[in-house]
Design a protein around this motif. Structure first.
Motif, PDB file in Angstrom:
ATOM      1  N   ASN A 176       8.506  -1.402  -4.049  1.00 53.79           N
ATOM      2  CA  ASN A 176       7.677  -1.336  -5.256  1.00 53.79           C
ATOM      3  C   ASN A 176       7.288  -2.713  -5.771  1.00 53.79           C
ATOM      4  O   ASN A 176       6.688  -2.824  -6.847  1.00 53.79           O
ATOM      5  CB  ASN A 176       8.411  -0.592  -6.378  1.00 53.79           C
ATOM      6  N   GLU A 220       0.820  -1.211   0.000  1.00 54.52           N
ATOM      7  CA  GLU A 220       0.000   0.000   0.000  1.00 54.52           C
ATOM      8  C   GLU A 220       0.858   1.266   0.000  1.00 54.52           C
ATOM      9  O   GLU A 220       2.025   1.227   0.377  1.00 54.52           O
ATOM     10  CB  GLU A 220      -0.937   0.002   1.213  1.00 54.52           C
ATOM     11  N   GLY A 221       0.248   2.334  -0.491  1.00 55.29           N
ATOM     12  CA  GLY A 221       0.931   3.615  -0.461  1.00 55.29           C
ATOM     13  C   GLY A 221       0.992   4.339  -1.789  1.00 55.29           C
ATOM     14  O   GLY A 221       1.408   5.490  -1.857  1.00 55.29           O
ATOM     15  N   ARG A 222       0.549   3.711  -2.856  1.00 54.28           N
ATOM     16  CA  ARG A 222       0.554   4.385  -4.164  1.00 54.28           C
ATOM     17  C   ARG A 222      -0.682   5.276  -4.282  1.00 54.28           C
ATOM     18  O   ARG A 222      -1.753   4.941  -3.776  1.00 54.28           O
ATOM     19  CB  ARG A 222       0.591   3.361  -5.294  1.00 54.28           C
ATOM     20  N   SER A 223      -0.518   6.371  -4.997  1.00 55.65           N
ATOM     21  CA  SER A 223      -1.635   7.291  -5.208  1.00 55.65           C
ATOM     22  C   SER A 223      -2.611   6.709  -6.237  1.00 55.65           C
ATOM     23  O   SER A 223      -2.281   5.769  -6.963  1.00 55.65           O
ATOM     24  CB  SER A 223      -1.118   8.643  -5.701  1.00 55.65           C
ATOM     25  N   ASP A 224      -3.793   7.317  -6.308  1.00 52.61           N
ATOM     26  CA  ASP A 224      -4.776   6.891  -7.309  1.00 52.61           C
ATOM     27  C   ASP A 224      -4.221   7.062  -8.720  1.00 52.61           C
ATOM     28  O   ASP A 224      -4.465   6.232  -9.587  1.00 52.61           O
ATOM     29  CB  ASP A 224      -6.078   7.689  -7.164  1.00 52.61           C
ATOM     30  N   GLU A 225      -3.475   8.139  -8.951  1.00 53.52           N
ATOM     31  CA  GLU A 225      -2.879   8.372 -10.272  1.00 53.52           C
ATOM     32  C   GLU A 225      -1.846   7.301 -10.600  1.00 53.52           C
ATOM     33  O   GLU A 225      -1.785   6.825 -11.741  1.00 53.52           O
ATOM     34  CB  GLU A 225      -2.232   9.762 -10.344  1.00 53.52           C
ATOM     35  N   GLU A 226      -1.034   6.934  -9.622  1.00 59.19           N
ATOM     36  CA  GLU A 226      -0.031   5.881  -9.845  1.00 59.19           C
ATOM     37  C   GLU A 226      -0.709   4.559 -10.169  1.00 59.19           C
ATOM     38  O   GLU A 226      -0.265   3.824 -11.061  1.00 59.19           O
ATOM     39  CB  GLU A 226       0.875   5.730  -8.621  1.00 59.19           C
ATOM     40  N   CYS A 228       5.882   3.795 -14.828  1.00 56.39           N
ATOM     41  CA  CYS A 228       5.631   3.791 -13.382  1.00 56.39           C
ATOM     42  C   CYS A 228       6.902   3.805 -12.551  1.00 56.39           C
ATOM     43  O   CYS A 228       6.835   3.918 -11.318  1.00 56.39           O
ATOM     44  CB  CYS A 228       4.805   2.559 -12.999  1.00 56.39           C
ATOM     45  N   GLN A 235      -4.055  -4.089  -2.091  1.00 59.66           N
ATOM     46  CA  GLN A 235      -2.942  -3.429  -1.424  1.00 59.66           C
ATOM     47  C   GLN A 235      -2.765  -4.037  -0.035  1.00 59.66           C
ATOM     48  O   GLN A 235      -3.743  -4.285   0.667  1.00 59.66           O
ATOM     49  CB  GLN A 235      -3.199  -1.932  -1.331  1.00 59.66           C
TER      50      GLN A 235
END
Length: 129
Positions: free
Chosen positions: A65, A10-16, A96, A45
């Motif tokens: 990642n 977990e921790g990625r943005s919605d855009e990522e 990415c 996540q």
């Protein structure tokens, strides 16, 4: 029609996440030659402590990642799978910033009677697909 599941820390943005899903979809379209609207993707996540992805003695170093990509699909050729694997890691790295060493891919193969896209019908068997 492939169902693609992404397991990641977990921790990625919605855009990522959107970029990751788009990159994977592009690789699938190119390698598997499926229709553009054939898109079934799920992201799961996990907390960092809940993820252990080691290297099976291959010397592959993982980072935060790390990404597991599980593809449930009708049978695909060896060439299609090899092409998808390569295209996916290339697109994920370019778009990415995910290193190829952080991407683990596995396939679960099933047959036409194993799919229903709605209404309880097996559309591959009824001829609707």
């Amino acid at each position: 029609m492939p169902l693609i599941r992404f397991d990641l820390i977990e921790g990625r943005s919605d855009e990522e996440l959107a970029t990751l899903l788009d990159a994977a979809h592009e690789a699938m379209l190119e390698a598997f030659k499926v229709p553009a609207g054939d898109r079934y993707q799920l992201v799961y996540q996990h907390k960092p402590a809940a993820v252990r992805i080691e290297d099976t003695g291959l010397g592959i170093e993982r980072t935060q990642n790390v990404l597991i990509v599980s593809i449930t699909t009708r049978p695909r050729t060896r060439e299609e799978k090899v092409a998808f694997n390569q295209l996916l890691v290339e697109k994920l790295e370019q778009r990415c910033g995910i290193a190829s060493s952080d991407v683990m891919i596995n396939y679960v193969t099933n047959s036409d009677e194993d799919w229903s896209f709605g209404h309880g019908e097996a559309q591959f068997l009824t001829g609707k697909l």
